[in-house]
Design a protein around this motif. Sequence first.
Motif, PDB file in Angstrom:
ATOM      1  N   LEU A  28      -5.189 -10.969  -0.370  1.00 24.63           N
ATOM      2  CA  LEU A  28      -5.800 -10.209  -1.455  1.00 24.63           C
ATOM      3  C   LEU A  28      -6.961 -10.994  -2.037  1.00 24.63           C
ATOM      4  N   GLY A  50       2.866  -1.200  -2.863  1.00 27.07           N
ATOM      5  CA  GLY A  50       3.328  -2.315  -3.682  1.00 27.07           C
ATOM      6  C   GLY A  50       4.642  -2.875  -3.198  1.00 27.07           C
ATOM      7  N   ILE A  60       3.816  -6.159  -7.465  1.00 23.99           N
ATOM      8  CA  ILE A  60       2.504  -5.510  -7.453  1.00 23.99           C
ATOM      9  C   ILE A  60       2.678  -4.024  -7.186  1.00 23.99           C
ATOM     10  N   ALA A  81      -4.798  -5.447  -5.874  1.00 26.75           N
ATOM     11  CA  ALA A  81      -3.556  -4.853  -6.363  1.00 26.75           C
ATOM     12  C   ALA A  81      -3.421  -5.167  -7.846  1.00 26.75           C
ATOM     13  N   HIS A 127      -1.598  -1.226  -4.762  1.00 26.92           N
ATOM     14  CA  HIS A 127      -2.177  -2.076  -3.729  1.00 26.92           C
ATOM     15  C   HIS A 127      -3.147  -1.238  -2.906  1.00 26.92           C
ATOM     16  N   LEU A 182       0.393 -13.702  -2.356  1.00 29.32           N
ATOM     17  CA  LEU A 182      -0.531 -12.564  -2.270  1.00 29.32           C
ATOM     18  C   LEU A 182      -1.912 -12.989  -1.779  1.00 29.32           C
TER      19      LEU A 182
END
Length: 175
Positions: free
Chosen positions: A125, A63, A82, A92, A85, A119
């Motif tokens: 992500l 994170g 976050i 995450a 992760h 992100l």
Amino acid sequence: MKIPNLETSRLLLKKVVNEDQQNIYRGLSHPEVIKYYGVSYSTFKETEEQMRWYSNLEKSGAGRWWSIRVKETEEFCGAIGINDHHPEHNKAEIGFWLLPQFWGRGLIQEAAESLIHHLFEDLKLNRLEAYVEAANSKSSRVLEKLGFIHEGTMRDSEIKNGEFIDVKIYARLNR
């Protein structure tokens, strides 16, 4: 991986550093902030644990957390980041908190929009999750404004102050 500074029209998001400890303590010892937050500290010294947690998250790749600051003055407002992760699953968990004097200004939404963009675009992500105590309607509303979907409620899933509490799970996909 380096934690970049992020910027919005009103805010700066900077990596949480040891110099932020006093501000982290102010937030995570404030009764209104910790009412629905899973972490709290009663002394400044205890907050060293949280500072180590931020550092260990980054070192392990699990994170990263940013301080939220007013752009013009760099006044500390809160934190966002976050944890949990899982690069192998491109997901995450997002979390955030704000000092009460900054509530009601849309700052978490603004900070989160910038972070989510980073992100999804830079870290690629696919899924962001958020876990919210069922009684925390303000955080639920913020997540819904950010496009998170309530996927369900985990009944009696945690114990807080000696009582079982329900926790809602929200998620947003990178689509």
